[in-house]
Design an enzyme around this catalytic site. Structure first.
Site, PDB file in Angstrom:
ATOM      1  CE1 TYR A 159      63.056  59.172  86.810  1.00 13.97           C
ATOM      2  CE2 TYR A 159      62.718  59.111  88.877  1.00 13.97           C
ATOM      3  CZ  TYR A 159      63.173  59.978  87.745  1.00 13.97           C
ATOM      4  OH  TYR A 159      64.221  60.734  88.181  1.00 13.97           O
ATOM      5  CB  CYS A 160      60.094  54.405  91.915  1.00  8.98           C
ATOM      6  SG  CYS A 160      59.576  55.236  92.561  1.00  8.98           S
TER       7      CYS A 160
END
Length: 259
Positions: free
Chosen positions: A160-161
């Site tokens: 996600y990051c």
């Protein structure tokens, strides 16, 4: 009393991905409230049709079109639909996203691919097919959903990051490329917001939902979680004439979490 259309969005065609719930639904609703023609895209057809029908029942201009943003064929179908029904697109809110709360060691390859594809490939594909249509109608505004974790790293969310950091810089590249076509491209970076996606994180982390939501709000100057409408207001600004000279930027809406 005469009310000026400060937003410049009356009868504008606004496409919202992930429009069946959360930030997407809140944004579609707010855009409809200011007079836009909203087209909601999502893979959840049941919820999407229900949401569109609810807006229509309030005399707002809204429609639902099923779309998996990771599939070129679906994105082309959206383009064809918009050309037939509206002839143009003025605003594109690339909002669809998923999260998997795992480290790179624990993350399965399929989950990595899913997160990257929905967040990044989805923006690429839909923008690829809708930007020419937007340019033909004189320009418009594209807003991509990033995250505070696209600017500052977070724990157990490696994919996600990575995806959201990509969204932040993809936004800048798109702004440079398409500014000459009068297309503005900006990124909105929410902090923790009370959405189905955030609540699902508690399940992934095997935490009690209520306690997780409370912990997610801690440490922010405004001392609360965001609401979907909080984020929708930021998108409205970036979509509207109020931000006519704003492009290539990331707008952080997080209650001061990154301050």
């Amino acid at each position: 009393m005469v009310t000026k259309d400060y937003f410049g969005l009356k009868d504008k065609v606004c496409v919202v991905t992930g429009g069946a719930s959360g930030i997407g639904l809140a944004t579609a609703t707010l855009l409809a409230e200011v007079g836009a023609k909203v087209v909601m895209l999502d893979i959840n057809e049941e919820n999407g049709q229900r949401a569109a029908a609810d807006l229509q029942s309030k005399d707002y201009k809204a429609a639902f079109f099923r779309c998996d943003v990771t599939k070129a064929s679906d994105c082309i179908a959206v383009k064809d639909y918009l050309e037939k029904e509206h002839g143009s697109v003025d605003v594109l809110f690339n909002n669809a996203g998923v999260i998997r709360r795992k480290t790179v060691v624990d993350l399965e390859e399929a989950d990595w691919d899913l997160v990257i594809d929905v967040s990044l490939k989805g923006i690429y594909l839909l923008s690829k097919y809708l930007i020419p249509l937007m340019a033909e109608s004189g320009g418009g505004s594209i807003i991509n959903t990033g995250s505070g974790w696209g600017i500052k790293g977070g724990d157990q969310a490696a994919a996600y990051c990575a995806a959201k950091a990509g969204v932040v810089n993809l936004t800048k590249a798109m702004a440079i490329d398409h500014g000459p076509q009068n297309i503005r491209v900006n990124c909105i970076c929410p902090g923790d917001t009370d959405t189905p996606l955030l609540r699902d994180e508690a399940k992934q982390l095997n935490l009690k939902e209520d306690a997780f939501l409370v912990s997610s709000a801690k440490g922010r100057p405004l001392e609360r979680l965001g609401t979907p409408r909080d984020i929708a207001k930021g998108v409205l600004f970036l979509a509207s004439d109020l931000s006519a000279w704003v492009t290539g930027t990331d707008l952080i809406v997080d209650g001061g979490g990154l301050a």
